[in-house]
Design a protein around this motif. Structure first.
Motif, PDB file in Angstrom:
ATOM      1  N   SER A  53       0.964  -1.160   0.108  1.00 24.98           N
ATOM      2  CA  SER A  53       0.041   0.212   0.064  1.00 24.98           C
ATOM      3  C   SER A  53       0.413   1.461   0.115  1.00 24.98           C
ATOM      4  O   SER A  53       0.485   2.066  -0.685  1.00 24.98           O
ATOM      5  N   LEU A  56       0.607   3.367  -2.874  1.00 20.59           N
ATOM      6  CA  LEU A  56      -0.569   4.057  -3.482  1.00 20.59           C
ATOM      7  C   LEU A  56      -1.133   4.837  -2.789  1.00 20.59           C
ATOM      8  O   LEU A  56      -0.519   5.698  -2.160  1.00 20.59           O
ATOM      9  N   TRP A 128      -9.611  -0.259 -10.606  1.00 16.67           N
ATOM     10  CA  TRP A 128      -8.256  -0.263  -9.270  1.00 16.67           C
ATOM     11  C   TRP A 128      -9.986   0.137  -7.964  1.00 16.67           C
ATOM     12  O   TRP A 128      -9.324  -0.028  -7.057  1.00 16.67           O
ATOM     13  N   MET A 143      -1.921   5.828 -11.463  1.00 17.02           N
ATOM     14  CA  MET A 143      -1.189   3.986 -10.427  1.00 17.02           C
ATOM     15  C   MET A 143      -1.155   2.631 -11.478  1.00 17.02           C
ATOM     16  O   MET A 143       0.481   2.539 -11.716  1.00 17.02           O
TER      17      MET A 143
END
Length: 532
Positions: A53, A56, A128, A143
């Protein structure tokens, strides 16, 4: 898509990309851990990946992916790995993770420079599952592009292994530590990253890619496999909170034999990416339906011919030189040559729908075959009837005709008079998607396949014809590939060639029976078959 030249053999790169162990973190900065959920066959499995993560956007929950993974190796050393998201009863959504949807993606690893280096192509199309709609456009694109940067990390990993690592560039670990998501302003198209080495220019790589012999890879091996997975349908919008997001699918979706009327998610992506109009499966204009129901189904005339290839849902013959066949000395040199012509002429095609399998079209009264038979001519028809089962069964029938006596073609005569086992061991199809998306081209390929070794073929022999009823439903994997193609159907130009395999010096060189080019077929324009 990202493209890069990596200093490694295609086999070594393939093994690196397939690994789900701790070593993957050496180059895949997105990867936390993963495992194989189920092995389906020798080239297909279901895998689960959990992502880090820390790369992100701030506050975004961790993502995971449940994927069907398929791979193969080509004769030239090229490896193909394809992915798409699936559901699987053994791996439901997990607490603490939001399951992203990989609509299509994968790798093509092509050897260059005598196999010392490889051109790596990496393609991704991901939803996503953002819960804020205003985040979708810029963040999702950014991303996805960051994930494509793994090609650069892969290149650096292999450069380091060779002792050719430049300290001025990021290592894969540094890439991960320095990853910060840059929000793109506006809704413009994202640039395609081209990742080059120290002594490689963009022009060099473009030339290497063009020279890659594997742009159209082989037909997927059509082996039966467990059928506990299916494509993830795309919800109409995503405005739910990450804390309560769950797929809005009923329990009946877990049935192995469920047929989904929705357009495939990958096809939906192609529509957004290329602004193509994709016809939704299961929808037919009521006026058009009434008009079709009143049409006379004259077998051999339901799909129009258009030699200009401008008319949608039409056919014409393909250029035979598009296809490679065994040459005169194939048994000695293993070389294939471009076909120079066909034994037969394609004269008609049918695009039918029904609630059951439609067999022996050539023997039906009023067909083009029976019309010629009534005239007492010497014409002989070879009919290929490709049958796609489901709640609606589609039949694509291709009619080939020859005016010369069958005896003038000994191999064809042996095929016609042979038993089913002989026919199944000799009948070959060469597929080719000349226009279509990357994922479909890679799934179908351009390599000859002995259809009778993978699918059930029913043969119907009449006085002036031989019809081959190819049952796609006889293989779960074949049914899955065709379901993928159906989702894209009216965005594709499909070319095919048919031949009888030559196995002895006397039978060589091979020759094509016939070819076809199908231009943007549309399931909604199929014609209702007459009750037989």
């Amino acid at each position: 898509m990202a493209v890069g030249v990596v200093d490694g053999t295609s086999e070594a790169i393939f093994q690196t990309l397939m690994s789900l162990g701790p070593s993957r973190s050496e180059w895949d900065f997105c990867f936390y851990k993963g495992n194989v959920v189920e092995h389906l066959d020798g080239h297909t499995d279901i895998i689960h990946k959990q992502l880090y993560s820390d790369w992100l956007p701030w506050g975004m929950k961790r993502r995971d992916l449940l994927l069907r993974r398929y791979w193969r190796r080509e004769d030239d050393g090229t490896y193909v790995i394809l992915y798409h998201s699936v559901f699987h009863k053994k791996c439901p959504p997990q607490k603490g993770y939001v399951r992203a949807c990989l609509k299509s993606g994968g790798y093509v690893i092509s050897p260059v420079n005598q196999g010392k280096q490889s051109v790596v192509k990496h393609m991704l199309a991901i939803d996503w599952k953002f819960w804020k709609s205003y985040l979708q456009t810029s963040s999702a694109r950014s991303m996805t592009i960051k994930m494509l940067g793994r090609v650069a990390a892969l290149r650096e990993l292999f450069r380091a292994k060779l002792g050719n690592y430049s300290s001025s560039e990021f290592s894969s670990g540094e890439l991960r530590r320095n990853f910060r998501l840059h929000q793109n302003e506006g809704d413009g198209e994202a640039d395609v990253p081209t990742l080059t080495g120290n002594e490689r220019t963009k022009e060099n790589i473009a030339e290497e890619v063009e020279k890659s012999p594997s742009e159209h890879a082989s037909l997927i091996s059509l082996n039966d496999a467990s059928d506990e997975f299916f494509d993830v349908p795309e919800p109409p919008y995503s405005d739910q909170s990450e804390t309560d997001w769950t797929p809005d699918f009923g329990s009946e979706m877990y049935s192995q034999d469920t047929h989904h009327p929705k357009l495939s998610t990958a096809a939906g992506f192609v529509k957004r990416l290329h602004d193509l109009a994709v016809q939704k499966r299961g929808y037919v204009d009521l006026q058009e339906m009434a008009r079709e129901d009143n049409m006379s189904c004259y077998y051999g005339s339901t799909l129009p011919k258009d030699s200009t290839c401008n008319l949608a849902c039409s056919w014409t013959a393909s250029d035979p030189s598009t296809f490679l066949i065994r040459g005169k000395n194939y048994l000695e040199d293993n070389k294939k040559v471009k076909a120079k012509g066909t034994l037969m002429q394609m004269v008609a095609a049918d695009w039918l729908r029904s609630d059951k399998r439609e067999d022996d079209l050539g023997g039906r009264p009023g067909s083009i075959v029976q019309k010629y038979a009534a005239q007492g001519g010497r014409e002989f028809f070879f009919i290929v009837n490709i049958q796609v089962p489901g709640s609606t069964t589609y039949s694509l029938a291709l009619y080939y005709m020859m005016n010369s006596p069958v005896e003038d073609a000994p191999l064809l005569e042996s095929f016609i008079k042979g038993d089913d086992a002989y026919r199944n061991s000799r009948f070959k199809l060469i597929p080719y998607i000349s226009k279509g998306s990357w994922i479909v081209k890679q799934s179908v390929g351009k390599k000859a396949c002995l259809i009778g070794q993978a699918l059930e073929i029913n043969y119907f022999h009449g006085k002036n014809y031989l019809e081959l009823g190819i049952d796609i439903g006889s293989s779960t994997v074949a049914r899955g590939v065709v379901s993928l193609v159906l989702g894209y159907l009216n965005n594709l130009v499909i070319e095919m060639a048919f031949l009888i395999q030559a196995n002895t010096p006397e039978e060589l060189p091979e020759y094509l029976l016939g070819t076809c080019r199908l231009n943007h077929l549309d399931a909604s324009k199929s014609v209702l078959a007459k009750p037989s």
